[in-house]
Write an enzyme that holds these catalytic residues in place. Structure first.
Site, short mmCIF file in Angstrom:
data_model
loop_
_atom_site.label_atom_id
_atom_site.label_comp_id
_atom_site.label_asym_id
_atom_site.label_seq_id
_atom_site.Cartn_x
_atom_site.Cartn_y
_atom_site.Cartn_z
N HIS A 134 0.86 -1.18 0.00
CA HIS A 134 0.00 0.00 0.00
C HIS A 134 0.90 1.23 0.00
O HIS A 134 2.10 1.15 0.25
CB HIS A 134 -0.98 -0.01 1.19
CG HIS A 134 -0.44 0.60 2.44
ND1 HIS A 134 0.67 0.09 3.09
CD2 HIS A 134 -0.84 1.67 3.16
CE1 HIS A 134 0.90 0.82 4.17
NE2 HIS A 134 0.02 1.78 4.23
N TYR A 192 -6.04 7.09 4.79
CA TYR A 192 -5.86 7.52 6.17
C TYR A 192 -4.80 8.62 6.22
O TYR A 192 -4.00 8.78 5.28
CB TYR A 192 -5.48 6.35 7.08
CG TYR A 192 -4.15 5.70 6.77
CD1 TYR A 192 -2.98 6.14 7.37
CD2 TYR A 192 -4.06 4.62 5.89
CE1 TYR A 192 -1.76 5.55 7.10
CE2 TYR A 192 -2.85 4.01 5.61
CZ TYR A 192 -1.69 4.48 6.21
OH TYR A 192 -0.49 3.89 5.94
N ASP A 246 -16.76 -28.78 21.85
CA ASP A 246 -17.77 -29.74 22.28
C ASP A 246 -17.87 -30.78 21.17
O ASP A 246 -17.82 -30.46 19.98
CB ASP A 246 -19.12 -29.07 22.58
CG ASP A 246 -19.78 -28.46 21.36
OD1 ASP A 246 -19.05 -28.00 20.45
OD2 ASP A 246 -21.02 -28.42 21.32
#
Length: 857
Positions: free
Chosen positions: A233, A288, A591
């Site tokens: 990026h 950002y 389980d």
């Protein structure tokens, strides 16, 4: 940072990689008392040249993932305690703001508020556009609809944090060795023996691969196929901005300046300058931002995936070459190349949101790499294939502190923990992957897709549609296709969620199926409700081949089964028993249903999907040398015929007496269905009369056809996973990985009846200490929404007034009981039938009531 340049010839634990993950792990292991820890890295220290060196260090803590949010929250607290050599705190708690440019994103930000509350973040909140601009004056509030604010978000310098963590670890006895490339790991008889480096060999008991984008390379040498994908990026830093002139910072006197500059060059002057205002994210444009003194840093994921081949990655050299940094691709910044954002280039989006950056030169720019996994979560834990080998990859700076703490606890004490208790890492476990996920073709494609969606608004039920599908097909796949099944990918399996061939049932049962028009209505069909009600009223057939199946063999198989299981396991041949497996801390590891099929042979049936392989790895890890554990998931086709007419259907194709007296509940028999051999278990996860049927895979399609033909006169219908989930939740059957996991013991989960304390089993001491209830602060609660027309999704906060007291572990509409059913864990005083609560979902508070379980008996 005074590293140890000489390589020792032996150590207890060797960590390969001294980036933020390796340093965090060394810090935590030594904090737990280990002093024989060696960390080796190919680059200089603390600026190794990996992702930790080039990352801007922004830390947005909130995620839909509980694991990532808890890791980030712990990391934030840890980094806040760290200081560099000048006494400056490593963490800048400036807050974090995520803005919305669309109605859909504002809805998403509301979900972030709810996830923040569920996972315990301090004061998550929504902001108006004006409130965003007040905290971030350079943002143009006219182009946004609002924002999400997390006041404890912020930024950490990866290099400063690495130096502080390593210093603490070395003070406690750890050794850090730079300029030492690891060539291989020597193994013998399935155990780690030593680490082979360019500067010599270290004999050791344990090795942790913490090399992030290089993890796959080392794994391949060991025939351990880690699906860790490097992706690129972009990050850039503007020239000085007049609007930030008062924030200019001189970092040349920082004690790490020269070290940092030797690797990162002139951009060190920016990277060492911390932000003075909230960090910013514009997810609608996959971007950002943070300040670097008088400059703005701009990060962009807003371009087509760039996935380098890990075998072609360079290394980190002492002359400043960084293997984790590639040349900046101007085209990706100035053109719209993201598949989901074809109309706006990243630079245009940046200029709109921060007009002060328009026309300004981008002084420093590069393509930085990080690692993705097939589900976007870390790849960590003990590797099943090799004793003593651990992984810690696919972890961002944001999450590295929490990941290091959990992994250190796992290595030293057997159970992953954070300070507030155990944390379940099933979805981050290195053993979760299936064989096909180790291929580079799969890892490349899905890693690229994970990059593509990292800032997209993703529904929790979304599945891959165009990439890496049709890999694993159950024997009934073609039958499902003929019945227009809606197939979703689960661990590579193509599994029906519902069948379009059952659309006619919607008219029959429609008055019991409330419409879903909002977020909860996506990836849902009313056919799921119709299939559910049809099974309750008549009969259905469900393909459960993807559930994990294990065969345990050997003269001492019975003793091992007892050691593995919490219940009393003194079984006769043909007996079936529900039981739990616990870890050393008493948390429920799985389980399972155990069937004794012969004197020295047992069949173990457990959860499938993404977490099922973890259970197989756990059983194998515990098994003694004289017991064989075979994964027979792919060997056996499996289906369940269930509903009031199940006995009538099955009786048409077998001569076996299926009466309650001859074939009681929780027993098993082997017989023929027409010409197909089956092992039949009188159990049903749907909670109705039924038989699970297992047969060698090549007979699976024939068995399915026999049953569908025999059931025609009783209107038998196939049903998918959507109906199965609704059926099981009404009956109070737990789903491992959602409302059952290692963070709770059997008594908290109201499964004490599956524990026999007169037997010895793994975790018995911890389980026994909870048996009297004195050590139980939370208990499972079955909750229904008071509004019978509402359905919600999981992971939303459960409230008492304004106080968050839990979150929805699982949620599904109960079509038979006529209400949405939620399973949650609450403080004991709230887990009593009749207690009234609220659940926050999509910004609305819904009244709910704790009920006696099961709702259907």
């Amino acid at each position: 940072m005074n590293a140890n340049d000489s390589l020792p010839d032996q150590a207890d634990t060797v960590i390969v990689g001294a980036g933020i993950v390796g340093c965090n792990l060394a810090y935590q292991l030594t904090d737990l008392g280990r002093d024989d820890v060696v960390v080796v890295d190919q680059g200089p220290l603390p600026t190794t040249g990996g992702s930790s060196s080039h990352a801007p260090g922004i830390m947005f803590q909130t995620s839909e993932s509980k694991i990532l949010t808890k890791f980030a929250n712990y990391s934030r607290k840890l980094y806040s305690e760290l200081e560099d050599d000048t006494g400056t705190q490593a963490y800048n708690e400036v807050g974090g703001i995520e803005v919305a440019r669309s109605d859909e994103r504002m809805d998403y930000l509301q979900r972030r508020v709810e996830w923040g509350k569920s996972w315990g973040l301090p004061n998550p909140q929504l902001l108006s556009p004006e409130e965003v601009e007040e905290k971030l004056p350079l943002v143009d509030s006219d182009v946004i609809q609002g924002g999400y604010y997390s006041p404890t978000d912020g930024q950490v310098s990866g290099v400063v944090a690495c130096a502080a963590l390593a210093r603490e670890a070395m003070d406690r006895g750890a050794k850090f060795v730079p300029h030492t490339r690891t060539h291989d790991i020597d193994t013998q008889d399935g155990e780690v023996q030593s680490v082979l480096t360019e500067n010599g060999t270290i004999e050791c008991n344990e090795v942790v691969i913490a090399t992030n984008i290089w993890a796959r390379q080392l794994g391949e040498k060991l025939d351990v196929h880690l699906p860790v994908t490097p992706v690129e990026h972009q990050y850039t830093m503007t020239e000085p901005l007049d609007e930030l002139a008062d924030n200019r910072i001189d970092v040349s006197d920082h004690p790490l300046y020269e070290n940092y500059k030797s690797v990162s060059g002139d951009k060190t002057d920016r990277l060492l300058a911390g932000p003075d205002r909230p960090i910013l994210r514009d997810q609608d444009n996959a971007m950002y931002f943070r300040t670097h003194g008088d400059s703005y840093g701009i990060g962009s994921y807003n371009h087509e995936p760039v996935v380098p081949d890990p075998q072609e990655l360079g290394g980190n050299d002492s002359d400043g070459e960084q293997g984790s940094v590639h040349e900046f691709t101007e085209y990706h910044m100035n053109n719209a190349t993201h598949p989901d954002r074809p109309d706006k280039a990243p630079r245009q989006a940046s200029n709109e949101l921060l007009p002060a950056t328009e026309g300004k030169e981008l002084e420093h720019k590069y393509n930085g790499m990080f690692a993705e996994s097939p589900n976007g979560l870390p790849v960590m834990g003990p590797v099943e294939e090799l004793e003593g080998l651990w992984t810690a990859a696919g972890i961002w700076v944001t999450h590295a502190g929490g990941a290091g703490k959990a992994l250190a606890e796992w290595m030293e004490r057997g159970v992953p923990r954070l300070p507030d208790g155990p944390i379940d890492l099933a979805h981050a476990d290195v053993n979760r992957f299936d064989a096909h996920e180790g291929s580079w073709e799969f890892a490349r494609d899905i890693g690229g897709e994970e990059y593509r969606i990292v800032y997209n608004i993703m529904h929790p039920k979304w599945v891959w549609t165009d990439h890496q599908r049709d890999i694993r097909r159950t024997p009934m796949y073609h039958s499902h296709k003929e019945l227009d099944a809606e197939l979703w990918a689960e661990a590579g399996w193509e599994e029906p969620q519902w069948f379009e061939s059952n659309a006619d049932l919607v008219a029959k049962y429609g008055d019991q199926i409330p419409d879903r028009e909002g977020w909860e209505g996506k990836y849902w069909s009313p056919i799921e409700g119709a299939e559910t009600l049809h099974v309750r009223n008549k009969v259905g057939l469900h393909d459960m081949t993807s559930f994990n199946k294990m065969e345990v063999l050997g003269d001492n198989a019975g003793e091992f089964i007892q050691y593995l299981c919490t219940n009393g396991m003194d079984l006769e041949v043909g007996d079936v028993r529900y039981t739990l497996m616990c870890n050393e801390g008493g948390g429920i590891r799985a389980d399972i249903t155990v069937t004794r099929v012969d004197d020295d042979r047992y069949l173990l049936l457990t959860t499938g999907r993404e977490v099922g392989n973890n259970h197989v790895a756990w059983v194998r890890e515990q098994s003694p040398e004289d017991v064989i554990v075979n994964d027979v998931t792919s060997n056996l086709a499996a289906m369940v015929c269930t509903g009031p007419n199940a006995r009538k259907v099955l009786s048409k194709v077998t001569d076996v007496d299926l009466s309650d007296e001859a074939f009681p509940f929780f027993t098993s028999q082997q017989f023929f269905v027409k010409n197909v051999p089956v092992t039949a278990l009188r159990v049903s996860y749907a909670g109705e009369l039924g038989w699970e049927l297992y047969t060698p895979s090549e007979y699976g399609e024939t068995l399915w056809e026999h049953l569908m033909e025999a059931g025609e006169e009783y209107d038998i219908r196939p049903y998918g996973n959507g109906a199965l989930n609704a059926l099981r939740i009404e009956k109070g059957f737990r789903l491992w990985g959602e409302d059952l996991h290692t963070e709770h013991n059997p008594y908290e989960a109201n499964l004490g009846w599956a524990v026999d304390l007169d037997t010895d089993f793994i975790g018995k001491q911890a389980v026994a200490s909870a048996a009297d209830g004195d050590n139980i602060s939370h208990k499972v609660a079955c909750v229904t929404l008071d509004d019978e027309d509402v359905a919600i999704l999981a992971n939303r906060p459960v409230l008492d007034g304004d106080e968050t007291i839990g979150y929805a572990h699982s949620a599904e509409y109960g079509y038979t009981v006529g209400a949405c059913v939620v399973y949650t864990y609450l403080p004991s005083e709230y887990a009593e039938p009749g207690i009234e609560l609220e659940i926050l979902y999509e910004g609305e508070r819904y009244d709910a009531t704790v009920r006696e379980e099961p709702l259907l008996d």
